[in-house]
Design a protein around this motif. Structure first.
Motif, PDB file in Angstrom:
ATOM      1  N   ILE A   1       0.826  -1.211   0.000  1.00  0.00           N
ATOM      2  CA  ILE A   1       0.000   0.000   0.000  1.00  0.00           C
ATOM      3  C   ILE A   1       0.860   1.261   0.000  1.00  0.00           C
ATOM      4  CG2 ILE A   1      -1.708   1.296   1.326  1.00  0.00           C
ATOM      5  CD1 ILE A   1      -2.972  -1.381   2.059  1.00  0.00           C
ATOM      6  N   PRO A   2       1.867   1.388   0.876  1.00  0.00           N
ATOM      7  CA  PRO A   2       2.694   2.603   0.814  1.00  0.00           C
ATOM      8  C   PRO A   2       3.439   2.768  -0.512  1.00  0.00           C
ATOM      9  CG  PRO A   2       3.039   1.495   2.902  1.00  0.00           C
ATOM     10  CD  PRO A   2       2.217   0.584   2.049  1.00  0.00           C
ATOM     11  N   VAL A   3       3.904   1.670  -1.093  1.00  0.00           N
ATOM     12  CA  VAL A   3       4.606   1.761  -2.372  1.00  0.00           C
ATOM     13  C   VAL A   3       3.643   2.228  -3.461  1.00  0.00           C
ATOM     14  CG1 VAL A   3       5.722   0.385  -4.187  1.00  0.00           C
ATOM     15  CG2 VAL A   3       6.389   0.087  -1.809  1.00  0.00           C
ATOM     16  N   TYR A   4       2.425   1.681  -3.465  1.00  0.00           N
ATOM     17  CA  TYR A   4       1.432   2.095  -4.458  1.00  0.00           C
ATOM     18  C   TYR A   4       1.094   3.575  -4.314  1.00  0.00           C
ATOM     19  CZ  TYR A   4      -3.008   2.705  -6.794  1.00  0.00           C
ATOM     20  OH  TYR A   4      -4.014   3.187  -7.577  1.00  0.00           O
ATOM     21  N   PHE A   5       0.864   4.031  -3.092  1.00  0.00           N
ATOM     22  CA  PHE A   5       0.509   5.431  -2.873  1.00  0.00           C
ATOM     23  C   PHE A   5       1.668   6.360  -3.226  1.00  0.00           C
ATOM     24  CE2 PHE A   5      -2.813   4.064   0.394  1.00  0.00           C
ATOM     25  CZ  PHE A   5      -3.790   4.023  -0.573  1.00  0.00           C
ATOM     26  N   ARG A   6       2.881   5.941  -2.951  1.00  0.00           N
ATOM     27  CA  ARG A   6       4.038   6.771  -3.285  1.00  0.00           C
ATOM     28  C   ARG A   6       4.198   6.873  -4.800  1.00  0.00           C
ATOM     29  NH1 ARG A   6       7.236   4.904   0.341  1.00  0.00           N
ATOM     30  NH2 ARG A   6       7.933   3.107  -0.829  1.00  0.00           N
ATOM     31  N   ARG A   7       4.012   5.754  -5.507  1.00  0.00           N
ATOM     32  CA  ARG A   7       4.150   5.788  -6.971  1.00  0.00           C
ATOM     33  C   ARG A   7       3.012   6.555  -7.630  1.00  0.00           C
ATOM     34  NH1 ARG A   7       7.920   1.750  -9.411  1.00  0.00           N
ATOM     35  NH2 ARG A   7       8.969   0.930  -7.592  1.00  0.00           N
ATOM     36  N   ALA A   8       1.821   6.508  -7.043  1.00  0.00           N
ATOM     37  CA  ALA A   8       0.689   7.247  -7.593  1.00  0.00           C
ATOM     38  C   ALA A   8       0.695   8.706  -7.142  1.00  0.00           C
ATOM     39  CB  ALA A   8      -0.614   6.583  -7.183  1.00  0.00           C
ATOM     40  N   ARG A   9       1.649   9.062  -6.285  1.00  0.00           N
ATOM     41  CA  ARG A   9       1.793  10.416  -5.745  1.00  0.00           C
ATOM     42  C   ARG A   9       0.542  10.889  -5.004  1.00  0.00           C
ATOM     43  NH1 ARG A   9       4.822  10.851 -10.671  1.00  0.00           N
ATOM     44  NH2 ARG A   9       7.002  11.260 -10.174  1.00  0.00           N
ATOM     45  N   LEU A  10      -0.044   9.976  -4.250  1.00  0.00           N
ATOM     46  CA  LEU A  10      -1.192  10.308  -3.410  1.00  0.00           C
ATOM     47  C   LEU A  10      -0.687  10.719  -2.029  1.00  0.00           C
ATOM     48  CD1 LEU A  10      -3.629   7.395  -4.262  1.00  0.00           C
ATOM     49  CD2 LEU A  10      -3.852   9.764  -4.941  1.00  0.00           C
TER      50      LEU A  10
ATOM     51  N   VAL B   1      -2.963  12.838   0.133  1.00  0.00           N
ATOM     52  CA  VAL B   1      -4.140  13.063   0.968  1.00  0.00           C
ATOM     53  C   VAL B   1      -5.243  12.113   0.520  1.00  0.00           C
ATOM     54  CG1 VAL B   1      -3.640  15.476   1.487  1.00  0.00           C
ATOM     55  CG2 VAL B   1      -4.976  14.918  -0.515  1.00  0.00           C
ATOM     56  N   GLY B   2      -6.112  11.774   1.435  1.00  0.00           N
ATOM     57  CA  GLY B   2      -7.242  10.918   1.101  1.00  0.00           C
ATOM     58  C   GLY B   2      -6.926   9.449   1.013  1.00  0.00           C
ATOM     59  N   LEU B   3      -5.833   9.038   1.660  1.00  0.00           N
ATOM     60  CA  LEU B   3      -5.447   7.627   1.585  1.00  0.00           C
ATOM     61  C   LEU B   3      -6.509   6.729   2.215  1.00  0.00           C
ATOM     62  CD1 LEU B   3      -1.672   7.937   2.505  1.00  0.00           C
ATOM     63  CD2 LEU B   3      -2.738   7.959   0.268  1.00  0.00           C
ATOM     64  N   GLY B   4      -7.105   7.180   3.311  1.00  0.00           N
ATOM     65  CA  GLY B   4      -8.159   6.404   3.959  1.00  0.00           C
ATOM     66  C   GLY B   4      -9.360   6.201   3.049  1.00  0.00           C
ATOM     67  N   TRP B   5      -9.682   7.236   2.268  1.00  0.00           N
ATOM     68  CA  TRP B   5     -10.809   7.123   1.339  1.00  0.00           C
ATOM     69  C   TRP B   5     -10.513   6.134   0.224  1.00  0.00           C
ATOM     70  CZ3 TRP B   5     -15.268   8.669   2.926  1.00  0.00           C
ATOM     71  CH2 TRP B   5     -15.351   9.716   3.837  1.00  0.00           C
ATOM     72  N   VAL B   6      -9.273   6.077  -0.218  1.00  0.00           N
ATOM     73  CA  VAL B   6      -8.905   5.121  -1.267  1.00  0.00           C
ATOM     74  C   VAL B   6      -9.024   3.698  -0.740  1.00  0.00           C
ATOM     75  CG1 VAL B   6      -7.007   4.308  -2.725  1.00  0.00           C
ATOM     76  CG2 VAL B   6      -7.421   6.749  -2.472  1.00  0.00           C
ATOM     77  N   VAL B   7      -8.544   3.462   0.467  1.00  0.00           N
ATOM     78  CA  VAL B   7      -8.642   2.126   1.060  1.00  0.00           C
ATOM     79  C   VAL B   7     -10.106   1.752   1.274  1.00  0.00           C
ATOM     80  CG1 VAL B   7      -8.094   0.753   3.101  1.00  0.00           C
ATOM     81  CG2 VAL B   7      -6.360   2.225   2.100  1.00  0.00           C
ATOM     82  N   LEU B   8     -10.905   2.698   1.752  1.00  0.00           N
ATOM     83  CA  LEU B   8     -12.336   2.446   1.933  1.00  0.00           C
ATOM     84  C   LEU B   8     -13.016   2.138   0.603  1.00  0.00           C
ATOM     85  CD1 LEU B   8     -14.800   2.380   3.824  1.00  0.00           C
ATOM     86  CD2 LEU B   8     -15.065   4.821   3.380  1.00  0.00           C
ATOM     87  N   ALA B   9     -12.669   2.873  -0.444  1.00  0.00           N
ATOM     88  CA  ALA B   9     -13.249   2.622  -1.761  1.00  0.00           C
ATOM     89  C   ALA B   9     -12.865   1.232  -2.270  1.00  0.00           C
ATOM     90  CB  ALA B   9     -12.803   3.693  -2.751  1.00  0.00           C
ATOM     91  N   LEU B  10     -11.622   0.823  -2.040  1.00  0.00           N
ATOM     92  CA  LEU B  10     -11.202  -0.523  -2.434  1.00  0.00           C
ATOM     93  C   LEU B  10     -12.001  -1.584  -1.689  1.00  0.00           C
ATOM     94  CD1 LEU B  10      -7.322  -0.050  -2.553  1.00  0.00           C
ATOM     95  CD2 LEU B  10      -8.824  -0.457  -4.490  1.00  0.00           C
ATOM     96  N   ALA B  11     -12.185  -1.397  -0.391  1.00  0.00           N
ATOM     97  CA  ALA B  11     -12.932  -2.374   0.404  1.00  0.00           C
ATOM     98  C   ALA B  11     -14.393  -2.428  -0.017  1.00  0.00           C
ATOM     99  CB  ALA B  11     -12.819  -2.033   1.889  1.00  0.00           C
ATOM    100  N   LEU B  12     -15.008  -1.269  -0.235  1.00  0.00           N
ATOM    101  CA  LEU B  12     -16.409  -1.246  -0.652  1.00  0.00           C
ATOM    102  C   LEU B  12     -16.580  -1.843  -2.047  1.00  0.00           C
ATOM    103  CD1 LEU B  12     -17.588   2.228   0.684  1.00  0.00           C
ATOM    104  CD2 LEU B  12     -18.143  -0.039   1.586  1.00  0.00           C
ATOM    105  N   GLY B  13     -15.654  -1.584  -2.931  1.00  0.00           N
ATOM    106  CA  GLY B  13     -15.711  -2.174  -4.272  1.00  0.00           C
ATOM    107  C   GLY B  13     -15.609  -3.681  -4.238  1.00  0.00           C
ATOM    108  N   LYS B  14     -14.714  -4.182  -3.409  1.00  0.00           N
ATOM    109  CA  LYS B  14     -14.580  -5.630  -3.267  1.00  0.00           C
ATOM    110  C   LYS B  14     -15.847  -6.230  -2.666  1.00  0.00           C
ATOM    111  CE  LYS B  14     -12.210  -9.480  -3.101  1.00  0.00           C
ATOM    112  NZ  LYS B  14     -11.982 -10.262  -4.291  1.00  0.00           N
ATOM    113  N   SER B  15     -16.401  -5.581  -1.660  1.00  0.00           N
ATOM    114  CA  SER B  15     -17.628  -6.071  -1.036  1.00  0.00           C
ATOM    115  C   SER B  15     -18.785  -6.061  -2.031  1.00  0.00           C
ATOM    116  CB  SER B  15     -17.986  -5.219   0.171  1.00  0.00           C
ATOM    117  OG  SER B  15     -16.985  -5.286   1.137  1.00  0.00           O
ATOM    118  N   PHE B  16     -18.933  -4.967  -2.770  1.00  0.00           N
ATOM    119  CA  PHE B  16     -20.002  -4.867  -3.747  1.00  0.00           C
ATOM    120  C   PHE B  16     -19.850  -5.926  -4.839  1.00  0.00           C
ATOM    121  CE2 PHE B  16     -21.787  -3.059  -7.673  1.00  0.00           C
ATOM    122  CZ  PHE B  16     -23.117  -2.978  -7.283  1.00  0.00           C
TER     123      PHE B  16
END
Length: 145
Positions: free
Chosen positions: A107-116, A118-133
């Motif tokens: 996760i930190p490597v992905y966020f660093r490469r994507a230059r993210l 702020v909003g890291l918590g929202w990205v993780v939440l979106a990933l979890a909700l997408g997987k659940s859906f």
């Protein structure tokens, strides 16, 4: 002679289950998911309870999935029990996957490469909700691999 084959199959299944469970518990203990989860939720004194509940859940799931065990509950109660079970199973799998990803620093490597930044918590939440859906949609639509 048929009982020998049944006995051998039961023994092989039992040994396979022990190996799989040992691997899961070794993974859980290696990545320190329980102490990390307890420290994040400020419940460090309940680590032993967490370990016992994981053991109880593993044994219960194994018994239910390998036997023809049926609950004598009404449809509404059975649905409520299943919903609670699926909720806690999802939480456990999510925590395990997140701890594993955090341990190998994906996760930190992905966020660093994507230059993210702020909003890291929202990205993780979106990933979890997408997987659940996606899982819910697959279940409701009857899609198989």
């Amino acid at each position: 002679m048929n009982w020998i084959r049944e006995l051998f199959a039961a023994f092989a299944g039992f040994c396979s289950g022990l190996l799989a469970a040992g691997g899961v518990f070794a993974l859980i203990s290696t990545i320190n998911i329980l102490p990390r989860l307890a420290s994040k939720t400020k419940t460090e004194d309940s680590v032993l309870l967490y370990e016992n509940m994981i053991l109880f859940g593993g044994v219960t799931g194994c018994v239910i999935s390998t036997t023809e065990f049926h609950f004598a509950l009404g449809d509404g109660v059975a649905l409520a029990v299943l919903m609670i079970y699926f909720l806690f199973s999802g939480i456990f799998v999510g925590c395990l996957a997140t701890a594993l990803a955090e341990t190998i620093n994906t996760i930190p490597v992905y966020f660093r490469r994507a230059r993210l930044t702020v909003g890291l918590g929202w990205v993780v939440l979106a990933l979890a909700l997408g997987k659940s859906f996606g899982n819910l949609l697959q279940y409701l639509m009857g899609w198989t691999e």
